[in-house]
Scaffold this motif. Structure first.
Motif, PDB file in Angstrom:
ATOM      1  N   HIS A 263     -47.307  75.202   7.118  1.00 10.26           N
ATOM      2  CA  HIS A 263     -46.556  74.219   6.339  1.00 10.26           C
ATOM      3  C   HIS A 263     -45.112  74.657   6.247  1.00 10.26           C
ATOM      4  O   HIS A 263     -44.797  75.718   5.715  1.00 10.26           O
ATOM      5  N   LYS A 264     -44.254  73.830   6.797  1.00 17.95           N
ATOM      6  CA  LYS A 264     -42.829  74.143   6.765  1.00 17.95           C
ATOM      7  C   LYS A 264     -42.223  73.588   5.494  1.00 17.95           C
ATOM      8  O   LYS A 264     -42.548  72.477   5.080  1.00 17.95           O
TER       9      LYS A 264
ATOM     10  N   GLU B  71     -47.723  75.309  17.950  1.00 19.91           N
ATOM     11  CA  GLU B  71     -46.834  76.012  17.018  1.00 19.91           C
ATOM     12  C   GLU B  71     -47.084  75.626  15.556  1.00 19.91           C
ATOM     13  O   GLU B  71     -46.560  76.271  14.647  1.00 19.91           O
ATOM     14  N   SER B  72     -47.894  74.597  15.324  1.00 22.29           N
ATOM     15  CA  SER B  72     -48.174  74.189  13.947  1.00 22.29           C
ATOM     16  C   SER B  72     -49.434  74.840  13.377  1.00 22.29           C
ATOM     17  O   SER B  72     -49.768  74.632  12.219  1.00 22.29           O
TER      18      SER B  72
ATOM     19  N   LYS C 297     -52.998  75.203   9.202  1.00 24.26           N
ATOM     20  CA  LYS C 297     -51.745  74.545   9.552  1.00 24.26           C
ATOM     21  C   LYS C 297     -50.582  75.257   8.867  1.00 24.26           C
ATOM     22  O   LYS C 297     -50.640  75.596   7.697  1.00 24.26           O
TER      23      LYS C 297
ATOM     24  N   LYS D 164     -49.947  70.319  17.675  1.00 18.33           N
ATOM     25  CA  LYS D 164     -49.019  71.214  18.363  1.00 18.33           C
ATOM     26  C   LYS D 164     -49.422  72.663  18.112  1.00 18.33           C
ATOM     27  O   LYS D 164     -49.693  73.041  16.962  1.00 18.33           O
TER      28      LYS D 164
END
Length: 111
Positions: free
Chosen positions: A109-110, A43-44, A107, A41
């Motif tokens: 990382h949330k 947004e990632s 990436k 994605k």
């Protein structure tokens, strides 16, 4: 001699495919995926252009021993076979590790 030509063509065919994947990764506007059947994605990923350029470089580096092996099949078929075998086995492990480093760098990382 015929086996040398077959080995050379096989190595160059692999090299061509990996080089093409690198070209595709570098020109892709969406994040390049690595695993078959997956997507990444947008947004990632923190920087899609840099992420895709890193993927491009990874594929170019992976293609290099295959190009060299294709040339060397003419004079050193046994050594070339060993290099080709190592490139497809240990090289695959390197490819996975390299992609994981790219993924870790770009990436998001949330928590």
């Amino acid at each position: 001699m015929q086996g040398n030509i077959i080995g050379m063509i096989s190595a160059w065919l692999c090299a061509s495919v990996f080089t093409w994947i690198g070209i595709y990764a570098g020109k892709n506007k969406k994040p390049m995926h690595f695993w078959s059947g997956t997507t990444v994605k947008p947004e990632s990923i923190s920087d899609i252009t840099a992420y895709n350029k890193a993927n491009q470089k990874m594929w170019y580096v992976y293609a290099t021993p295959f190009w060299i092996t294709g040339i060397s099949y003419i004079w050193f078929p046994k050594i070339s076979t060993i290099i080709m075998t190592l490139s497809t086995t240990l090289g695959l492990l390197w490819l996975i590790g390299c992609y994981r480093c790219i993924e870790k760098k770009y990436k998001i990382h949330k928590p």
